[in-house]
Motif scaffolding. Structure first.
Motif, PDB file in Angstrom:
ATOM      1  N   LYS A 253      -4.375  11.251  28.143  1.00  5.74           N
ATOM      2  CA  LYS A 253      -4.106  12.665  28.640  1.00  5.74           C
ATOM      3  C   LYS A 253      -4.325  12.472  30.126  1.00  5.74           C
ATOM      4  CE  LYS A 253      -5.226  16.395  25.297  1.00  5.74           C
ATOM      5  NZ  LYS A 253      -6.691  17.145  25.212  1.00  5.74           N
TER       6      LYS A 253
ATOM      7  N   GLU B  38      -6.089  17.401  32.954  1.00  4.99           N
ATOM      8  CA  GLU B  38      -5.170  17.668  31.490  1.00  4.99           C
ATOM      9  C   GLU B  38      -6.901  18.164  31.022  1.00  4.99           C
ATOM     10  OE1 GLU B  38      -3.102  15.094  29.086  1.00  4.99           O
ATOM     11  OE2 GLU B  38      -1.548  15.974  30.637  1.00  4.99           O
TER      12      GLU B  38
ATOM     13  N   GLN C 257      -8.789  21.846  32.463  1.00  2.00           N
ATOM     14  CA  GLN C 257      -8.047  23.054  32.337  1.00  2.00           C
ATOM     15  C   GLN C 257      -9.217  24.229  31.292  1.00  2.00           C
ATOM     16  OE1 GLN C 257      -5.636  22.608  28.715  1.00  2.00           O
ATOM     17  NE2 GLN C 257      -3.771  21.409  29.744  1.00  2.00           N
TER      18      GLN C 257
ATOM     19  N   PRO D  17      -9.592  26.075  26.586  1.00  2.00           N
ATOM     20  CA  PRO D  17      -9.004  24.747  25.757  1.00  2.00           C
ATOM     21  C   PRO D  17      -8.346  24.754  24.780  1.00  2.00           C
ATOM     22  CG  PRO D  17     -11.459  25.304  25.469  1.00  2.00           C
ATOM     23  CD  PRO D  17     -11.385  25.521  26.522  1.00  2.00           C
ATOM     24  N   THR D  18      -7.362  24.035  24.130  1.00  3.75           N
ATOM     25  CA  THR D  18      -6.396  24.206  23.258  1.00  3.75           C
ATOM     26  C   THR D  18      -6.212  24.936  21.999  1.00  3.75           C
ATOM     27  OG1 THR D  18      -5.110  22.256  24.475  1.00  3.75           O
ATOM     28  CG2 THR D  18      -3.787  23.246  22.181  1.00  3.75           C
ATOM     29  N   ARG D  19      -7.569  24.671  21.310  1.00  2.00           N
ATOM     30  CA  ARG D  19      -7.733  24.844  19.865  1.00  2.00           C
ATOM     31  C   ARG D  19      -7.946  26.956  20.473  1.00  2.00           C
ATOM     32  NH1 ARG D  19      -8.979  25.190  14.938  1.00  2.00           N
ATOM     33  NH2 ARG D  19     -10.812  25.673  14.140  1.00  2.00           N
TER      34      ARG D  19
ATOM     35  N   LEU E 289      -6.960  28.668  22.431  1.00  2.00           N
ATOM     36  CA  LEU E 289      -5.735  29.439  22.711  1.00  2.00           C
ATOM     37  C   LEU E 289      -5.031  29.741  21.460  1.00  2.00           C
ATOM     38  CD1 LEU E 289      -3.840  30.498  25.169  1.00  2.00           C
ATOM     39  CD2 LEU E 289      -2.934  28.314  24.852  1.00  2.00           C
ATOM     40  N   ALA E 290      -5.426  28.530  20.541  1.00  2.39           N
ATOM     41  CA  ALA E 290      -4.724  28.722  19.138  1.00  2.39           C
ATOM     42  C   ALA E 290      -5.224  30.208  18.343  1.00  2.39           C
ATOM     43  CB  ALA E 290      -4.597  27.472  18.374  1.00  2.39           C
TER      44      ALA E 290
END
Length: 100
Positions: A21, A25, A28, A31-33, A35-36
């Motif tokens: 990464k 990045e 952000q 976090p991606t999790r 968001l999911a």
């Protein structure tokens, strides 16, 4: 000044090469999790405080509407199943009930 810029570029490339990464990045806001998880809750129509029973009931209700046998698509069904699994995995594990 040029040395500082070259050093920053070198550090950025090394970070990308080692960790996969770019340094920015990691900055952000969400976090991606997380968001999911919020997208999965929105898809099933449950809140963040939903328990196992509520998640399963919402999944059954949505399955009845978008099942491929009722005109839905396989992709929509897979997305719904993935949302259910993600939310159930995020809950703390409860000890299994012992029969009396």
């Amino acid at each position: 000044m040029i040395r500082l810029l070259a050093l920053l570029i070198l550090i950025s490339v090394a970070c990308r090469w080692i960790f996969g990464k770019w340094p920015w990045e990691y900055l952000q806001s969400k976090p991606t999790r997380q968001l999911a998880l919020s997208e999965a809750r929105q898809l099933l129509g449950v809140g963040p405080e939903a328990g196992r029973r509520e998640i399963r009931e919402a999944h059954r209700r949505m399955t009845a509407m978008i099942h491929p046998d009722r005109g839905g698509t396989n992709a929509a069904m897979q997305e719904l199943n993935a949302a259910r699994d993600l939310l159930l995995d995020d809950l703390p594990h409860e000890p299994p009930e012992r029969p009396e």
